[in-house]
Design a protein around this motif. Structure first.
Motif, PDB file in Angstrom:
ATOM      1  N   ILE A 112     -19.294  20.236  -2.686  1.00  0.00           N
ATOM      2  CA  ILE A 112     -20.031  20.138  -1.420  1.00  0.00           C
ATOM      3  C   ILE A 112     -20.475  18.691  -1.281  1.00  0.00           C
ATOM      4  N   ILE A 113     -20.351  18.174  -0.078  1.00  0.00           N
ATOM      5  CA  ILE A 113     -20.668  16.772   0.187  1.00  0.00           C
ATOM      6  C   ILE A 113     -21.665  16.697   1.329  1.00  0.00           C
ATOM      7  N   TYR A 125     -34.299  12.685  -2.226  1.00  0.00           N
ATOM      8  CA  TYR A 125     -35.027  13.514  -3.182  1.00  0.00           C
ATOM      9  C   TYR A 125     -34.493  14.950  -3.173  1.00  0.00           C
ATOM     10  N   LEU A 126     -34.289  15.500  -1.984  1.00  0.00           N
ATOM     11  CA  LEU A 126     -33.800  16.879  -1.872  1.00  0.00           C
ATOM     12  C   LEU A 126     -32.452  17.032  -2.559  1.00  0.00           C
ATOM     13  N   TYR A 127     -31.496  16.219  -2.166  1.00  0.00           N
ATOM     14  CA  TYR A 127     -30.141  16.392  -2.687  1.00  0.00           C
ATOM     15  C   TYR A 127     -30.040  16.071  -4.176  1.00  0.00           C
ATOM     16  N   LEU A 130     -31.095  18.911  -6.299  1.00  0.00           N
ATOM     17  CA  LEU A 130     -30.167  20.037  -6.299  1.00  0.00           C
ATOM     18  C   LEU A 130     -28.850  19.710  -7.007  1.00  0.00           C
ATOM     19  N   GLY A 131     -28.790  18.562  -7.655  1.00  0.00           N
ATOM     20  CA  GLY A 131     -27.617  18.219  -8.450  1.00  0.00           C
ATOM     21  C   GLY A 131     -26.539  17.432  -7.738  1.00  0.00           C
ATOM     22  N   PHE A 132     -26.818  16.922  -6.546  1.00  0.00           N
ATOM     23  CA  PHE A 132     -25.846  16.065  -5.856  1.00  0.00           C
ATOM     24  C   PHE A 132     -25.879  14.688  -6.516  1.00  0.00           C
ATOM     25  N   VAL A 145     -22.976  11.989  -1.018  1.00  0.00           N
ATOM     26  CA  VAL A 145     -23.244  12.485  -2.363  1.00  0.00           C
ATOM     27  C   VAL A 145     -22.547  13.820  -2.549  1.00  0.00           C
ATOM     28  N   ILE A 146     -22.197  14.126  -3.782  1.00  0.00           N
ATOM     29  CA  ILE A 146     -21.333  15.277  -4.068  1.00  0.00           C
ATOM     30  C   ILE A 146     -21.983  16.193  -5.088  1.00  0.00           C
ATOM     31  N   LYS A 147     -21.834  17.492  -4.843  1.00  0.00           N
ATOM     32  CA  LYS A 147     -22.233  18.516  -5.818  1.00  0.00           C
ATOM     33  C   LYS A 147     -20.985  19.312  -6.154  1.00  0.00           C
TER      34      LYS A 147
END
Length: 149
Positions: A112-113, A125-127, A130-132, A145-147
């Protein structure tokens, strides 16, 4: 923040207008389109999936993602916003987790990007929470940013 108090529901005839009335904080205005524009965009790009965020049965936010794989071979989050009166309560994080769970159900969901302006500290901060991760991808003024799922 309990996941039981936050839910996401597809934009529909009962919730779209209330969603359009939500407001972001003044410092966020340069970083996000109004919800009405995003909802209109989803009507012309049917792969975009707009959702309303509810907190304790009240409309408090909006999010949208694409249901087809795009650049960087992943599913993109297009929007997430929480009304200025409900920010800082963890609602956005829970709603984003719910959105990630929806995206994970899509075919070949491996990453997910999301793109955001580097100066948008709230998004960063949010992303990151969550591991991005930032792998150096840039699209115009935005960083992507990528998860990995």
């Amino acid at each position: 923040m309990s996941k039981n108090t936050v839910k996401i529901v597809e934009v529909n005839a009962e919730n779209w207008y209330e969603c359009c009335l939500l407001q972001i904080s003044e410092e966020q205005r340069d970083y996000i389109e109004p919800n009405a524009i995003s909802i209109a965009q989803s009507k012309f790009e049917p792969t975009l999936k707009p959702y309303v965020i509810y907190f304790e049965e009240r409309v408090v936010g909006f999010l949208m993602f694409n249901s087809v794989i795009e650049e960087l071979d992943g599913y993109w989050i297009y929007r997430i916003m929480i009304d200025k009166h409900f920010q800082g309560k963890g609602i956005g994080k829970v709603a984003t987790e719910l959105m990630i769970a929806e995206i994970a159900k899509l075919p070949n969901a491996q990453k997910i990007i999301v793109g955001y302006h580097p100066e948008n500290k709230g998004a960063h901060y949010l992303y990151s929470s969550l591991g991005f991760k930032d792998y150096g991808d840039r699209f115009g003024k935005e960083m992507a940013v990528i998860k990995y799922l």
